[in-house]
Write a protein that holds these residues in place. Structure first.
Motif, PDB file in Angstrom:
ATOM      1  N   PHE A 263      -1.830   8.653   6.800  1.00  0.00           N
ATOM      2  CA  PHE A 263      -0.936   7.569   7.227  1.00  0.00           C
ATOM      3  C   PHE A 263      -0.358   7.901   8.609  1.00  0.00           C
ATOM      4  O   PHE A 263      -0.275   7.043   9.481  1.00  0.00           O
ATOM      5  N   ARG A 264       0.038   9.139   8.774  1.00  0.00           N
ATOM      6  CA  ARG A 264       0.614   9.526  10.072  1.00  0.00           C
ATOM      7  C   ARG A 264      -0.410   9.401  11.200  1.00  0.00           C
ATOM      8  O   ARG A 264      -0.104   8.905  12.278  1.00  0.00           O
ATOM      9  N   LYS A 265      -1.641   9.850  10.892  1.00  0.00           N
ATOM     10  CA  LYS A 265      -2.693   9.726  11.911  1.00  0.00           C
ATOM     11  C   LYS A 265      -2.963   8.265  12.274  1.00  0.00           C
ATOM     12  O   LYS A 265      -3.074   7.913  13.452  1.00  0.00           O
ATOM     13  N   LEU A 266      -3.060   7.438  11.247  1.00  0.00           N
ATOM     14  CA  LEU A 266      -3.349   6.015  11.482  1.00  0.00           C
ATOM     15  C   LEU A 266      -2.218   5.375  12.276  1.00  0.00           C
ATOM     16  O   LEU A 266      -2.443   4.510  13.128  1.00  0.00           O
TER      17      LEU A 266
ATOM     18  N   ALA B 107       0.838  -1.193   0.000  1.00  0.00           N
ATOM     19  CA  ALA B 107       0.000   0.000   0.000  1.00  0.00           C
ATOM     20  C   ALA B 107       0.870   1.239   0.000  1.00  0.00           C
ATOM     21  O   ALA B 107       1.427   1.626   1.028  1.00  0.00           O
ATOM     22  N   GLY B 108       1.018   1.866  -1.162  1.00  0.00           N
ATOM     23  CA  GLY B 108       1.832   3.071  -1.294  1.00  0.00           C
ATOM     24  C   GLY B 108       0.963   4.318  -1.308  1.00  0.00           C
ATOM     25  O   GLY B 108      -0.238   4.246  -1.578  1.00  0.00           O
ATOM     26  N   THR B 109       1.592   5.439  -1.028  1.00  0.00           N
ATOM     27  CA  THR B 109       0.885   6.722  -0.956  1.00  0.00           C
ATOM     28  C   THR B 109       0.105   7.029  -2.240  1.00  0.00           C
ATOM     29  O   THR B 109      -1.088   7.331  -2.193  1.00  0.00           O
ATOM     30  N   ASN B 110       0.787   6.936  -3.359  1.00  0.00           N
ATOM     31  CA  ASN B 110       0.142   7.295  -4.626  1.00  0.00           C
ATOM     32  C   ASN B 110      -0.992   6.342  -4.998  1.00  0.00           C
ATOM     33  O   ASN B 110      -2.013   6.773  -5.532  1.00  0.00           O
ATOM     34  N   GLU B 111      -0.791   5.086  -4.707  1.00  0.00           N
ATOM     35  CA  GLU B 111      -1.833   4.099  -5.013  1.00  0.00           C
ATOM     36  C   GLU B 111      -3.106   4.396  -4.230  1.00  0.00           C
ATOM     37  O   GLU B 111      -4.204   4.448  -4.798  1.00  0.00           O
ATOM     38  N   ILE B 112      -2.939   4.614  -2.939  1.00  0.00           N
ATOM     39  CA  ILE B 112      -4.105   4.891  -2.096  1.00  0.00           C
ATOM     40  C   ILE B 112      -4.752   6.205  -2.521  1.00  0.00           C
ATOM     41  O   ILE B 112      -5.979   6.321  -2.556  1.00  0.00           O
TER      42      ILE B 112
ATOM     43  N   TYR C  56       8.543   6.833   3.284  1.00  0.00           N
ATOM     44  CA  TYR C  56       9.015   6.328   1.985  1.00  0.00           C
ATOM     45  C   TYR C  56       8.872   4.819   1.812  1.00  0.00           C
ATOM     46  O   TYR C  56       9.359   4.262   0.844  1.00  0.00           O
ATOM     47  N   GLU C  57       8.200   4.166   2.743  1.00  0.00           N
ATOM     48  CA  GLU C  57       8.092   2.710   2.629  1.00  0.00           C
ATOM     49  C   GLU C  57       6.655   2.206   2.663  1.00  0.00           C
ATOM     50  O   GLU C  57       6.428   0.999   2.771  1.00  0.00           O
TER      51      GLU C  57
END
Lengths: 157, 157
Positions: free
Chosen positions: A43-46, A23-28, A57-58
């Motif tokens: 992502f940071r909140k989760l 699950a990458g940033t751009n995909e989501i 970056y991962e």
DNA sequence: TGGCAAAGTTAGGTTGACCTAACTTCATTA
DNA sequence: TAATGAAGTTAGGTCAACCTAACTTTGCCA
């Protein structure tokens, strides 16, 4: 407290991992139709709340608890979609609507919807013909001949 | 663009006027479980957009267009509620869930749901017994004897 | 192996919806 | 008719979720 949005992100992550293996940033971002920075922020909140493991970056992976939540949401999603398809909503639209509705049903409604679907699926062929009658009704805007005959009979009695 | 929240306010105003004859700030605040200043703010927004007539200290009335929107939302609400009650969700919960779901269904799904309800209501008595079978199934977690017999027969054939 | 494109992040800002605290207006009745 | 409490409003702030523009990191291949 979890918000509907966070649930959406968890579900999207869950699906992305199942279908793409990660699950990458751009995909989501693409999946949820938002821009990448919004995803990084979520992502940071989760991560803070302990529902994903996030390393810059991962991409992310789900924690046990995150997975539990995602799976719940995803189960509701497929039940709602199944129901909508049963009443002849096109599968694309059913999927889209399920995505919206999935966060807004109480446990009680989810339970009854499950039972309803189970009922239809387990009903013996003969008893379940009503759903075909509904499909006919849905397409033609009138009851099938078989039903109308019964209805007329009913009126005469 | 109208938001789901504005729709909610319009619906609440519509209901308040129907049942109480008027729509005041505090009443709507109670109905929507928010504080009065939030309502004042929304009244101003609805007024700017031409959906209500708002005069300070005098509450609001719906414009023609505002009423149209409110009525649409309200119609969807009662359809969803009716469906949930059909599948044996308690009326309080059905109403509450309908309130949440009403904003999230596409035209297509709303259309099919209407047809579904219409179908059930117009189905001749005899054909519609399945819904009673479902009610039994919902209470007892198993098909009624009548259905099981048919299912067993089906298996033997 | 160094440079470049793609992927991801940071900084800073916007918007909608909500809140509390303090104020104003209204309507009633002493 | 003046005062008082209820109803309504204003001011000023918070928070979640989103954005654009500019930056950094990563992975690849010339």
């Amino acid at each position: 407290m979890i918000t509907k949005n966070l649930e959406d992100y968890l579900e999207a992550i869950y699906n992305s991992i199942r279908t793409r293996g990660h699950a990458g940033t751009n995909e989501i971002a693409r999946d949820l139709q938002v821009k990448p920075p919004s995803v990084t922020e979520m992502f940071r909140k989760l991560n803070e709340r302990g529902w994903v493991n996030y390393k810059k970056y991962e991409g992310v992976t789900l924690t046990r608890e995150g997975k539990r939540i995602a799976k719940n949401v995803s189960d509701v999603h497929s039940k709602v979609r199944k129901f909508l398809e049963l009443i002849q909503v096109s599968s694309e639209q059913a999927d889209e609507d399920a995505c919206q509705v999935e966060h807004h049903l109480s446990q009680e409604s989810i339970g009854q919807l499950s039972k309803f679907i189970e009922f239809i699926e387990n009903c013996p062929e003969e008893q379940a013909r009503w759903i075909e009658h509904f499909h006919y009704f849905s397409r033609h805007e009138e009851l099938p001949a078989e039903c109308r005959a019964a209805a007329d009979k009913g009126l005469r009695d």
